[in-house]
Design an enzyme around this catalytic site. Structure first.
Site: not given
Ligand code: THU
Length: 159
Positions: A64, A73, A75, A112
């Site tokens: 983040e 993310c 993935e 997402c």
């Molecule tokens: N996030 C992921 O890393 N992968 C997902 O499949 C959904 C969301 C992360 C993004 C952000 O850092 C945190 O989860 C909250 O949304």
């Protein structure tokens, strides 16, 4: 006009022990990958483990940023690292595991839309279906190809 239905085949497990040893190993790697999460803003830790065709497992975790869109993310962190470091080795299976404030989610976290589109790109790049495992503590789902989590993919491979 024809009315059509879309059917998605996937596996649902109640526990890790029901899975093949290879899939169990990948889910454990995704759990382990959560340790690399940098998530001071959401406190939501996501780990991803990507098995390549040659057996290598590449891990990723969400990163983040104070400027929110600059984060990434788990993935995509794993997929981009794999394609950047092993550009000629196809992706086989991507496992994802999520925790809220350090406690693993009971139900699987669902990737997402941006991550699904990136999965689709690599499925196209390597010309073979990318399997996806979404792991929660109480339920684990396994999908056989990206099309199953992103129907009617833009520029879809007919796999
Ligand atoms: N996030 C992921 O890393 N992968 C997902 O499949 C959904 C969301 C992360 C993004 C952000 O850092 C945190 O989860 C909250 O949304």
């Amino acid at each position: 006009m024809t009315e059509k239905k879309l059917v998605i085949d996937y596996l649902e497990y109640d526990s890790l022990e029901e899975m093949t040893p290879q899939d169990q190993e990948l889910v454990k790697a995704a759990d382990e990958a959560r340790k690399g999460s940098y998530s001071p803003y959401s406190n939501f830790q996501v780990g991803a483990a990507l098995r390549l065709e040659n057996g290598l497992i590449i891990k990723g975790a969400n990163q983040e940023n104070a400027a929110y869109p600059s984060g990434l993310c788990a993935e995509r962190t794993a997929m981009f690292a794999a394609s950047a470091n092993y550009p000629d080795v196809a992706f086989d299976t991507l496992a994802v595991s999520a925790a809220d404030h350090g406690v693993q989610c009971e139900l699987p976290a669902s990737p997402c839309g941006n991550c699904r589109q990136v999965m689709a790109e690599y499925q196209k790049k390597y010309g073979k279906p990318l399997k996806i495992i979404l792991a929660g503590q109480k339920r684990i789902r396994k999908f056989w190809k990206v099309d199953d989590v992103l129907p009617f993919i833009f520029d879809s491979l007919k796999v």
